[in-house]
Scaffold this active site. Structure first.
Site, mmCIF file in Angstrom:
data_model
loop_
_atom_site.group_PDB
_atom_site.id
_atom_site.type_symbol
_atom_site.label_atom_id
_atom_site.label_comp_id
_atom_site.label_asym_id
_atom_site.label_seq_id
_atom_site.Cartn_x
_atom_site.Cartn_y
_atom_site.Cartn_z
ATOM 1 N N LYS A 193 -10.184 -2.779 3.831
ATOM 2 C CA LYS A 193 -9.225 -3.300 4.820
ATOM 3 C C LYS A 193 -9.776 -3.196 6.233
ATOM 4 O O LYS A 193 -9.442 -3.994 7.101
ATOM 5 C CB LYS A 193 -7.941 -2.469 4.783
ATOM 6 C CG LYS A 193 -7.222 -2.444 3.464
ATOM 7 C CD LYS A 193 -5.811 -1.925 3.697
ATOM 8 C CE LYS A 193 -5.200 -1.337 2.465
ATOM 9 N NZ LYS A 193 -5.534 0.081 2.264
ATOM 10 N N LYS A 196 -16.167 7.826 6.379
ATOM 11 C CA LYS A 196 -15.228 7.410 7.428
ATOM 12 C C LYS A 196 -15.469 8.129 8.744
ATOM 13 O O LYS A 196 -15.304 7.551 9.808
ATOM 14 C CB LYS A 196 -13.781 7.608 6.965
ATOM 15 C CG LYS A 196 -13.383 6.607 5.887
ATOM 16 C CD LYS A 196 -11.887 6.455 5.759
ATOM 17 C CE LYS A 196 -11.578 5.318 4.793
ATOM 18 N NZ LYS A 196 -10.183 5.130 4.516
ATOM 19 N N LYS A 220 -18.179 -1.587 -0.260
ATOM 20 C CA LYS A 220 -16.950 -1.982 -0.951
ATOM 21 C C LYS A 220 -16.079 -2.860 -0.055
ATOM 22 O O LYS A 220 -16.113 -2.731 1.171
ATOM 23 C CB LYS A 220 -16.211 -0.740 -1.468
ATOM 24 C CG LYS A 220 -15.077 -0.254 -0.645
ATOM 25 C CD LYS A 220 -14.328 0.895 -1.283
ATOM 26 C CE LYS A 220 -13.440 1.474 -0.193
ATOM 27 N NZ LYS A 220 -12.100 1.776 -0.544
HETATM 28 N N1 AQP Z 1 -12.906 -2.574 -2.993
HETATM 29 C C1 AQP Z 1 -12.071 -2.043 -3.885
HETATM 30 N N2 AQP Z 1 -12.229 -2.282 -5.209
HETATM 31 C C2 AQP Z 1 -11.380 -1.762 -6.131
HETATM 32 N N3 AQP Z 1 -10.321 -0.971 -5.785
HETATM 33 C C3 AQP Z 1 -10.123 -0.717 -4.476
HETATM 34 N N4 AQP Z 1 -9.186 -0.008 -3.810
HETATM 35 C C4 AQP Z 1 -9.440 -0.065 -2.487
HETATM 36 N N5 AQP Z 1 -10.518 -0.799 -2.243
HETATM 37 C C5 AQP Z 1 -10.977 -1.228 -3.458
HETATM 38 C C6 AQP Z 1 -8.098 0.702 -4.480
HETATM 39 O O1 AQP Z 1 -6.888 0.299 -3.872
HETATM 40 C C7 AQP Z 1 -5.979 1.406 -3.882
HETATM 41 C C8 AQP Z 1 -5.410 1.593 -2.516
HETATM 42 O O2 AQP Z 1 -6.420 1.927 -1.595
HETATM 43 P P1 AQP Z 1 -6.001 2.457 -0.168
HETATM 44 O O3 AQP Z 1 -5.452 1.384 0.633
HETATM 45 O O4 AQP Z 1 -5.084 3.578 -0.286
HETATM 46 O O5 AQP Z 1 -7.269 3.088 0.441
HETATM 47 P P2 AQP Z 1 -8.727 2.673 0.540
HETATM 48 O O6 AQP Z 1 -9.413 2.898 -0.748
HETATM 49 O O7 AQP Z 1 -9.241 3.448 1.667
HETATM 50 O O8 AQP Z 1 -8.678 1.120 0.865
HETATM 51 P P3 AQP Z 1 -9.597 0.341 1.843
HETATM 52 O O9 AQP Z 1 -9.313 -1.072 1.674
HETATM 53 O O10 AQP Z 1 -11.005 0.758 1.680
HETATM 54 O O11 AQP Z 1 -9.052 0.782 3.238
HETATM 55 P P4 AQP Z 1 -9.867 1.334 4.460
HETATM 56 O O12 AQP Z 1 -10.723 0.221 4.906
HETATM 57 O O13 AQP Z 1 -8.784 1.686 5.434
HETATM 58 O O14 AQP Z 1 -10.624 2.513 3.975
HETATM 59 C C9 AQP Z 1 -6.753 2.614 -4.397
HETATM 60 O O15 AQP Z 1 -6.450 2.812 -5.763
HETATM 61 C C10 AQP Z 1 -8.188 2.208 -4.242
HETATM 62 O O16 AQP Z 1 -9.010 2.817 -5.207
#
Ligand code: AQP
Length: 336
Positions: A201, A115, A198
């Protein structure tokens, strides 16, 4: 409430664009676990602040994640649903734990490296310290199990290390070492545009992900446009695993149809992508369409959502406060 043998804590950041990865990697598993565990599900708004947020959107997205939990089937009577900033204990315990977390442990965290990227010196202290706050989220409730997607495994291991460091330093058996629960056929859902990244968001391309609020037409279009190769689907997992985009779509299909990977592959082997994508769109719409519709209905009633969060905050604080008081006592912090 004390600290039962089986307590779950997990959360999602209200950072917008809630997607299929969040659903399959996390939220859907929580729904299945709520009958056998004492469950606490958080909307981690303090974590969201590790990246700049528009205040109005942050409020709306906090309600949206709450709506997603309930629409997916989490029962707000049985489980505690609340937003992190309503329980001051998270930030307080976060500080206390940061005082016993060596920098060397944080320097290993791959999510920070990804990040912060090349802008490392401009990244916020909050982004760097994020995993310590995550440890505090879990340990504040003495949670024993944490269902998350695969990407959070390393942070969970750090939470266990921090819990162990606290117990050893003070010669107590206070914090349980939380166990990760990573299961399902889609523990790491990948981007629809690039099978090596992956689904996320924050990806700038909306075509990289299926949002939980996408309508049927959009879901079908995104799946149709998903990057693939020109070969039909193979009939062995070894061959599938050499094709990242194909493997991702088959894993999503397996998760949505509740099949094992090999069962899903046996069903679709030999198909070309145009047929397979049609089937995948159909199962996706059948599941997400219902949830998305229910989310819209719930979000039209913010009074109800705020009521759920308020009650959840009261219940969460009732568990957190006495735990934090014990931590203060253990650490020798005077509360005259
Ligand atoms: N691609 C994914 N596949 C499976 N599980 C996922 N999670 C996130 N992306 C995937 C799981 O969703 C939960 C919440 O995640 P989060 O919103 O707290 O944070 P994150 O992992 O940082 O999500 P994003 O979508 O990747 O957000 P950004 O883009 O802001 O970094 C967690 O249990 C995570 O494992």
């Amino acid at each position: 409430m004390g600290s039962p043998a089986n307590r779950i804590f997990s959360g999602v950041q209200p950072t917008g664009n809630l997607h299929l990865g969040n659903y399959l990697g996390a939220i859907r598993n929580w729904v299945a676990l709520q009958t056998s565990y004492d469950c606490i599900f958080c909307i981690v708004d303090l974590h969201a602040l590790t990246q700049p947020q528009d205040p109005k959107q942050l409020l709306a997205q906090t309600r949206e994640v709450t709506a997603a939990y309930i629409a997916a089937g989490i029962d707000p009577e049985r489980c505690i649903i609340f937003n992190q900033s309503t329980v001051p204990g998270h930030a307080e315990l976060g500080w206390l734990l940061s005082c016993m977390t060596p920098l060397g442990w944080l320097n290993r965290m791959t999510q920070f490296k990804e990040k912060a990227g090349k802008q490392r010196d401009n990244a916020g202290l909050g982004l760097y310290a994020y995993p310590v706050l995550m440890a505090a989220d879990i340990l504040l409730y003495k949670a024993t199990h944490v269902p998350v997607g695969e990407d959070q495994k390393q942070h969970l291991e750090l939470s266990r290390d921090i819990a162990g460091a606290f117990n050893r330093r003070y010669g107590v058996e206070f914090f349980p070492l939380p166990e990760p629960q990573i299961f399902g056929a889609a523990t790491r859902v990948m981007s629809l545009r690039d099978g090596t990244k992956k689904m996320s968001k924050s990806d700038t391309s909306d075509y990289s992900r299926i949002n939980m609020t996408d309508d049927a037409e959009t879901v079908a279009l995104k799946i149709r446009k998903a990057r693939t190769d020109s070969e039909p689907l193979p009939d062995t997992l070894e061959a599938l695993d050499k094709r990242a985009e194909a493997a991702n779509l088959v894993d999503i299909y397996a998760a949505l149809t509740d099949l094992k990977r090999e069962e899903a592959l046996a069903r679709v082997a030999g198909q070309n992508f145009s047929k397979f994508k049609e089937d995948l769109a159909e199962v996706s719409v059948a599941i997400l369409g219902k949830i998305g519709g229910e989310m819209q209905r719930l979000m039209a009633d913010p009074g109800y959502i705020d009521g759920v969060l308020k009650r959840g905050a009261e219940r969460a604080n009732a568990i957190a406060r006495p735990h934090l008081a014990e931590v203060f006592d253990i650490m020798g912090l005077l509360r005259p």
